[in-house]
Design a protein around this motif. Structure first.
Motif, PDB file in Angstrom:
ATOM      1  N   ILE A   7      80.762  38.594  50.222  1.00  0.00           N
ATOM      2  CA  ILE A   7      80.804  40.507  50.250  1.00  0.00           C
ATOM      3  C   ILE A   7      79.922  40.682  50.918  1.00  0.00           C
ATOM      4  O   ILE A   7      80.327  41.478  52.018  1.00  0.00           O
ATOM      5  CB  ILE A   7      80.955  41.189  48.789  1.00  0.00           C
ATOM      6  N   ARG A  11      78.999  43.148  54.332  1.00  0.00           N
ATOM      7  CA  ARG A  11      78.556  44.327  54.406  1.00  0.00           C
ATOM      8  C   ARG A  11      77.520  44.220  55.347  1.00  0.00           C
ATOM      9  O   ARG A  11      77.416  45.321  55.749  1.00  0.00           O
ATOM     10  CB  ARG A  11      78.284  44.286  52.658  1.00  0.00           C
ATOM     11  N   THR A 106      89.671  46.242  35.451  1.00  0.00           N
ATOM     12  CA  THR A 106      89.079  47.547  36.025  1.00  0.00           C
ATOM     13  C   THR A 106      90.589  47.556  36.673  1.00  0.00           C
ATOM     14  O   THR A 106      91.194  46.390  37.639  1.00  0.00           O
ATOM     15  CB  THR A 106      88.142  47.769  36.962  1.00  0.00           C
ATOM     16  N   VAL A 108      93.711  49.748  38.631  1.00  0.00           N
ATOM     17  CA  VAL A 108      93.704  50.755  39.934  1.00  0.00           C
ATOM     18  C   VAL A 108      95.835  50.992  39.518  1.00  0.00           C
ATOM     19  O   VAL A 108      96.872  49.822  39.646  1.00  0.00           O
ATOM     20  CB  VAL A 108      93.866  50.861  41.062  1.00  0.00           C
ATOM     21  N   THR A 131      94.718  46.867  43.430  1.00  0.00           N
ATOM     22  CA  THR A 131      93.710  46.933  42.315  1.00  0.00           C
ATOM     23  C   THR A 131      92.471  46.107  44.337  1.00  0.00           C
ATOM     24  O   THR A 131      91.988  46.636  44.583  1.00  0.00           O
ATOM     25  CB  THR A 131      93.449  46.220  41.038  1.00  0.00           C
ATOM     26  N   SER A 134      92.509  48.244  47.050  1.00  0.00           N
ATOM     27  CA  SER A 134      90.712  49.124  46.737  1.00  0.00           C
ATOM     28  C   SER A 134      89.948  48.604  46.343  1.00  0.00           C
ATOM     29  O   SER A 134      88.749  48.446  47.467  1.00  0.00           O
ATOM     30  CB  SER A 134      90.980  50.160  45.148  1.00  0.00           C
ATOM     31  N   LYS A 135      89.658  47.627  46.698  1.00  0.00           N
ATOM     32  CA  LYS A 135      88.290  46.370  46.591  1.00  0.00           C
ATOM     33  C   LYS A 135      87.983  46.463  48.146  1.00  0.00           C
ATOM     34  O   LYS A 135      86.852  46.247  48.285  1.00  0.00           O
ATOM     35  CB  LYS A 135      88.089  45.407  45.650  1.00  0.00           C
ATOM     36  N   HIS A 138      86.013  48.707  49.453  1.00  0.00           N
ATOM     37  CA  HIS A 138      85.027  49.090  49.170  1.00  0.00           C
ATOM     38  C   HIS A 138      84.266  48.413  49.435  1.00  0.00           C
ATOM     39  O   HIS A 138      83.365  48.008  49.915  1.00  0.00           O
ATOM     40  CB  HIS A 138      85.139  48.988  47.886  1.00  0.00           C
ATOM     41  N   ILE A 139      84.791  47.548  49.654  1.00  0.00           N
ATOM     42  CA  ILE A 139      83.998  46.463  50.745  1.00  0.00           C
ATOM     43  C   ILE A 139      83.853  46.250  52.558  1.00  0.00           C
ATOM     44  O   ILE A 139      82.724  46.342  52.601  1.00  0.00           O
ATOM     45  CB  ILE A 139      84.579  44.653  50.347  1.00  0.00           C
ATOM     46  N   GLN A 141      84.966  49.281  53.119  1.00  0.00           N
ATOM     47  CA  GLN A 141      84.581  50.612  54.509  1.00  0.00           C
ATOM     48  C   GLN A 141      85.449  51.100  56.065  1.00  0.00           C
ATOM     49  O   GLN A 141      84.561  51.472  56.758  1.00  0.00           O
ATOM     50  CB  GLN A 141      83.463  51.103  54.222  1.00  0.00           C
ATOM     51  N   MET A 161      97.630  56.054  46.381  1.00  0.00           N
ATOM     52  CA  MET A 161      96.323  55.403  45.833  1.00  0.00           C
ATOM     53  C   MET A 161      95.218  56.665  46.867  1.00  0.00           C
ATOM     54  O   MET A 161      94.237  56.796  46.083  1.00  0.00           O
ATOM     55  CB  MET A 161      96.474  54.358  46.728  1.00  0.00           C
ATOM     56  N   LEU A 165      93.237  59.031  45.275  1.00  0.00           N
ATOM     57  CA  LEU A 165      91.261  58.561  44.501  1.00  0.00           C
ATOM     58  C   LEU A 165      90.466  59.056  46.102  1.00  0.00           C
ATOM     59  O   LEU A 165      89.413  59.043  45.323  1.00  0.00           O
ATOM     60  CB  LEU A 165      91.875  56.634  44.821  1.00  0.00           C
ATOM     61  N   ASN A 166      91.233  60.225  46.845  1.00  0.00           N
ATOM     62  CA  ASN A 166      90.282  60.257  47.838  1.00  0.00           C
ATOM     63  C   ASN A 166      89.754  59.722  48.695  1.00  0.00           C
ATOM     64  O   ASN A 166      88.425  59.428  49.036  1.00  0.00           O
ATOM     65  CB  ASN A 166      89.461  61.074  47.145  1.00  0.00           C
ATOM     66  N   ILE A 167      90.251  58.151  48.881  1.00  0.00           N
ATOM     67  CA  ILE A 167      89.071  56.872  49.905  1.00  0.00           C
ATOM     68  C   ILE A 167      89.574  57.415  51.113  1.00  0.00           C
ATOM     69  O   ILE A 167      90.545  57.866  51.466  1.00  0.00           O
ATOM     70  CB  ILE A 167      90.250  56.047  49.599  1.00  0.00           C
ATOM     71  N   PRO A 168      87.945  57.743  51.458  1.00  0.00           N
ATOM     72  CA  PRO A 168      88.294  57.998  52.629  1.00  0.00           C
ATOM     73  C   PRO A 168      88.663  57.218  53.922  1.00  0.00           C
ATOM     74  O   PRO A 168      87.981  56.300  54.634  1.00  0.00           O
ATOM     75  CB  PRO A 168      86.521  58.270  53.222  1.00  0.00           C
TER      76      PRO A 168
ATOM     77  N   THR B 106      98.099  58.495  40.116  1.00  0.00           N
ATOM     78  CA  THR B 106      97.595  57.212  40.754  1.00  0.00           C
ATOM     79  C   THR B 106      95.566  56.942  39.592  1.00  0.00           C
ATOM     80  O   THR B 106      95.045  58.160  39.275  1.00  0.00           O
ATOM     81  CB  THR B 106      96.505  56.367  42.098  1.00  0.00           C
ATOM     82  N   THR B 107      96.461  56.218  38.953  1.00  0.00           N
ATOM     83  CA  THR B 107      95.039  55.876  37.537  1.00  0.00           C
ATOM     84  C   THR B 107      93.671  54.622  37.845  1.00  0.00           C
ATOM     85  O   THR B 107      94.595  53.442  37.585  1.00  0.00           O
ATOM     86  CB  THR B 107      95.796  56.420  36.001  1.00  0.00           C
ATOM     87  N   SER B 109      91.872  52.436  35.283  1.00  0.00           N
ATOM     88  CA  SER B 109      92.132  52.423  34.079  1.00  0.00           C
ATOM     89  C   SER B 109      90.602  51.030  33.430  1.00  0.00           C
ATOM     90  O   SER B 109      90.436  49.821  34.540  1.00  0.00           O
ATOM     91  CB  SER B 109      93.336  51.678  33.769  1.00  0.00           C
ATOM     92  N   LYS B 135      86.746  59.383  41.893  1.00  0.00           N
ATOM     93  CA  LYS B 135      87.450  60.318  42.846  1.00  0.00           C
ATOM     94  C   LYS B 135      86.382  60.783  43.853  1.00  0.00           C
ATOM     95  O   LYS B 135      86.141  60.614  45.056  1.00  0.00           O
ATOM     96  CB  LYS B 135      88.359  61.291  42.751  1.00  0.00           C
ATOM     97  N   LEU B 165      85.551  46.345  41.080  1.00  0.00           N
ATOM     98  CA  LEU B 165      85.784  47.354  42.603  1.00  0.00           C
ATOM     99  C   LEU B 165      85.332  47.586  43.480  1.00  0.00           C
ATOM    100  O   LEU B 165      86.105  47.812  44.536  1.00  0.00           O
ATOM    101  CB  LEU B 165      86.612  49.073  42.056  1.00  0.00           C
TER     102      LEU B 165
END
Lengths: 289, 289
Positions: A7, A11, A106, A108, A131, A134-135, A138-139, A141, A161, A165-168, B106-107, B109, B135, B165
């Motif tokens: 990761i 990045r 965690t 999702v 999940t 989403s990971k 984030h890694i 982007q 999702m 979650l407003n993921i860009p 979407t949650t 947790s 978010k 995440l």
């Protein structure tokens, strides 16, 4: 093309690329064992973005305890050759320890879209998908991420999702690729014995029959459409149906009849086992007045 | 200082700031009704980052059906004056429709850390917190985010979420600020009647007694520490205890005795109602050989 396994390194490379550049980063997440379907995602990414990142990660979180995680097909060498040929810039290949260094606490979860189809027959599957995606988002982007509509429910879940979650990231759905005889391309096709492979054609045939019936309005009820598909699949003696469903698309909600629909879309989706191999397929059906 | 009410505008401003700059973006998410605790978060952000973004959003998702969402104190004008005085660059104040334009499907947790303390007495609370913070992180995309240790369990949950995440944000925990007599600062303190306010002092007093008892090793069992705190709180006739717990920190797991601990940390945490007002407080206790 660079192969990146951590990761931290990925990045650093992406940060380096983005420095002083507004050029778009495209991302194609896969579980490897690449086929022409994946190649078409890379091609779309290449056309729309300046940097193309492919990830190959067989995600244990999205497999149930009795599913095929261990025997899921893997071929790193061939995957890298194909990725290079398709013009990927980076291939991100983390191992399980890199993605899940400690117990996963965690999750999702996406509700509503996941209580039918594969969500019903593979409990926890879409939590694992949401999940890990989403990971990965984030890694990596990325600006855009490319997904095949072969996994239409996955596309619906990830789109939901990202919105909630407003993921860009912009999700770009891409058409299913098929073998010349109609079988949807899938890494799992390699599991099929010769006779299973032959009989597996009933999936795309059945979906096409439903598509025609909706188009020419010879069938209007959900129940009759489902029966049509089910009956055709059952002409293959080796086929063991997991589910056959026709739903509204992209909401994945049930309907009774297309009678009052105008310019709506449906999805006919099936999951069928041939021996140990579970295949899925789907077709988007257009309803016009 | 700019007040920004839409996700679109906030993103545009942050993108504009980041263009051609490597300067750090700091983020302080709050529910408003700012007090000196929030000011200290803004101060830390200001010291460590070039751009400081404060968000004010009373998040309905983290309130239970019988909790105080509707009567949670709000004072937009005063908040903006305080934010400006503290040097915030942007204040992001979305309304509920902006954050939740449609049904939330979407949650996010976090398990294990959430089955005790406030997680036990406020079911769903930390799902609401994790979801909205995820978010906000996607909207603001800060380098660092600042949280008060008054909500120690929240800090633990968010730190775990970010780690699991791979969210590219550094979580900076900041010390609890207290009134001169020891009461932990909280927006909810404004609810307290005069006599309740006077008796609420037992919280910090009880926690300090536990801290001393751990330091001088006059008490070593979790049970006796809990009893010490509980007994002191019960000297206040108006106090109705929700929970009193002493746990390992930051794992939030129970322990039996500090007997064999060397350089470990514990957290003593309480939630107590005075009339309609539920207050929480905690203290990190150092165990040394």
């Amino acid at each position: 093309m660079q192969v990146i396994r951590t990761i931290h390194d990925l990045r650093a490379q992406v940060r380096n690329f983005r420095r002083g550049s507004d050029a778009l980063v495209g991302f194609v997440p896969t579980m490897g064992f690449l086929h022409e379907g994946h190649m078409s995602l890379l091609k779309a990414a290449k056309e729309q973005c300046s940097l193309v990142i492919l990830s190959i990660f067989v995600n244990p979180l999205q497999f149930g305890p009795n599913e095929d995680f261990d025997r899921y097909p893997r071929n790193e060498k061939r995957d890298l050759e194909l990725a290079e040929a398709a013009g990927a810039d980076f291939v991100f290949m983390p191992d399980v320890k890199e993605m899940y260094p400690s117990e996963v606490r965690t999750t999702v979860s996406v509700t509503k879209l996941t209580d039918r189809l594969c969500g019903a027959s593979r409990p926890g599957h879409f939590d694992g998908v949401a999940t890990v995606v989403s990971k990965l988002f984030h890694i990596v982007q990325p600006d855009k991420a490319f997904f095949g509509l072969k996994d239409a429910q996955q596309v619906a879940v990830i789109t939901q999702m990202v919105q909630d979650l407003n993921i860009p990231v912009e999700i770009v759905p891409c058409p299913t690729l098929r073998e010349s005889d109609g079988l949807a391309m899938s890494s799992r096709n390699v599991y099929l014995q010769e006779e299973e492979r032959r009989q597996a054609l009933v999936l795309s045939q059945a979906l096409n029959k439903a598509k025609e019936a909706v188009l020419d309005r010879s069938i209007v009820t959900s129940e009759a459409l489902t029966a049509l598909i089910r009956n055709h699949i059952q002409t293959a003696p080796l086929a063991v149906i997991d589910y056959v469903e026709v739903l509204q698309f992209p909401s994945l909600q049930p309907f009774e009849s297309t009678h009052s629909m105008v310019n709506d879309s449906l999805i006919a989706a099936v999951a069928v086992k041939f021996g140990k191999t579970r295949l899925i397929d789907n077709l988007i059906l257009s309803v016009r007045k």
